[in-house]
Design a protein around this motif. Structure first.
Motif, PDB file in Angstrom:
ATOM      1  N   MET A 272      -0.161   6.803  13.194  1.00 42.27           N
ATOM      2  CA  MET A 272       0.575   6.937  11.936  1.00 42.27           C
ATOM      3  C   MET A 272      -0.409   6.851  10.772  1.00 42.27           C
ATOM      4  N   PRO A 273      -0.308   7.767   9.818  1.00 41.72           N
ATOM      5  CA  PRO A 273      -1.246   7.743   8.688  1.00 41.72           C
ATOM      6  C   PRO A 273      -1.037   6.523   7.801  1.00 41.72           C
ATOM      7  N   GLU A 274      -2.098   6.154   7.106  1.00 44.80           N
ATOM      8  CA  GLU A 274      -2.001   5.058   6.136  1.00 44.80           C
ATOM      9  C   GLU A 274      -1.027   5.464   5.039  1.00 44.80           C
ATOM     10  N   PRO A 275      -0.217   4.522   4.548  1.00 49.09           N
ATOM     11  CA  PRO A 275       0.691   4.882   3.455  1.00 49.09           C
ATOM     12  C   PRO A 275      -0.085   5.207   2.182  1.00 49.09           C
ATOM     13  N   ARG A 276       0.470   6.097   1.390  1.00 55.87           N
ATOM     14  CA  ARG A 276      -0.080   6.345   0.054  1.00 55.87           C
ATOM     15  C   ARG A 276       0.431   5.222  -0.841  1.00 55.87           C
ATOM     16  N   VAL A 277      -0.405   4.744  -1.742  1.00 53.15           N
ATOM     17  CA  VAL A 277      -0.010   3.623  -2.605  1.00 53.15           C
ATOM     18  C   VAL A 277      -0.165   4.028  -4.064  1.00 53.15           C
ATOM     19  N   ILE A 278       0.874   3.770  -4.834  1.00 53.78           N
ATOM     20  CA  ILE A 278       0.796   3.895  -6.288  1.00 53.78           C
ATOM     21  C   ILE A 278       1.006   2.503  -6.862  1.00 53.78           C
ATOM     22  N   ASP A 279      -0.031   1.970  -7.480  1.00 59.35           N
ATOM     23  CA  ASP A 279       0.064   0.659  -8.118  1.00 59.35           C
ATOM     24  C   ASP A 279       0.370   0.888  -9.593  1.00 59.35           C
ATOM     25  N   GLY A 280       1.649   0.804  -9.920  1.00 66.28           N
ATOM     26  CA  GLY A 280       2.079   1.065 -11.287  1.00 66.28           C
ATOM     27  C   GLY A 280       2.178  -0.171 -12.147  1.00 66.28           C
ATOM     28  N   ARG A 281       1.662  -1.299 -11.645  1.00 65.55           N
ATOM     29  CA  ARG A 281       1.829  -2.561 -12.380  1.00 65.55           C
ATOM     30  C   ARG A 281       1.120  -2.582 -13.724  1.00 65.55           C
ATOM     31  N   GLY A 282       0.046  -1.803 -13.874  1.00 67.03           N
ATOM     32  CA  GLY A 282      -0.662  -1.793 -15.155  1.00 67.03           C
ATOM     33  C   GLY A 282      -0.371  -0.564 -15.991  1.00 67.03           C
ATOM     34  N   MET A 283       0.591   0.246 -15.551  1.00 66.97           N
ATOM     35  CA  MET A 283       0.901   1.495 -16.241  1.00 66.97           C
ATOM     36  C   MET A 283       2.095   1.332 -17.175  1.00 66.97           C
ATOM     37  N   GLU A 284       2.139   2.208 -18.166  1.00 72.02           N
ATOM     38  CA  GLU A 284       3.275   2.248 -19.094  1.00 72.02           C
ATOM     39  C   GLU A 284       4.284   3.277 -18.591  1.00 72.02           C
ATOM     40  N   PRO A 285       5.581   2.966 -18.682  1.00 70.26           N
ATOM     41  CA  PRO A 285       6.585   3.963 -18.321  1.00 70.26           C
ATOM     42  C   PRO A 285       6.440   5.187 -19.239  1.00 70.26           C
ATOM     43  N   PRO A 286       6.693   6.375 -18.761  1.00 67.81           N
ATOM     44  CA  PRO A 286       7.215   6.729 -17.442  1.00 67.81           C
ATOM     45  C   PRO A 286       6.135   7.135 -16.446  1.00 67.81           C
ATOM     46  N   GLU A 287       4.885   6.742 -16.687  1.00 66.87           N
ATOM     47  CA  GLU A 287       3.785   7.197 -15.827  1.00 66.87           C
ATOM     48  C   GLU A 287       3.998   6.911 -14.337  1.00 66.87           C
ATOM     49  N   PRO A 288       4.405   5.693 -13.923  1.00 69.70           N
ATOM     50  CA  PRO A 288       4.595   5.467 -12.481  1.00 69.70           C
ATOM     51  C   PRO A 288       5.657   6.384 -11.876  1.00 69.70           C
TER      52      PRO A 288
END
Length: 73
Positions: free
Chosen positions: A1-17
């Motif tokens: 099974m491939p590694e999951p893709r991760v989006i770390d949106g904790r430091g981003m401003e909406p609506p970027e994540p």
């Protein structure tokens, strides 16, 4: 099974994540997983996932991070 893709949106401003998630979902293969890390409850994302038939589960980490696991069905 491939590694999951991760989006770390904790430091981003909406609506970027949300925009990044929608772009990634368009290229997600069946069985592949996208993991979102956010400091908020992404209700607009849940609506998009429900509308487009994605399976997801969310868990709240001890540090207050929402960790959302998304898969294409």
């Amino acid at each position: 099974m491939p590694e999951p893709r991760v989006i770390d949106g904790r430091g981003m401003e909406p609506p970027e994540p949300l925009e990044l998630a929608v772009a990634e979902l368009a290229t997600l293969a069946p069985g592949e997983e996208l993991v979102m890390l956010l400091h908020c409850e992404p209700l607009p994302l849940y609506a998009i996932l429900d509308r487009n038939g994605y399976r997801y589960r969310a868990e709240l980490r001890a540090d207050g991070t929402n960790e959302i696991h998304i898969q294409k069905t």
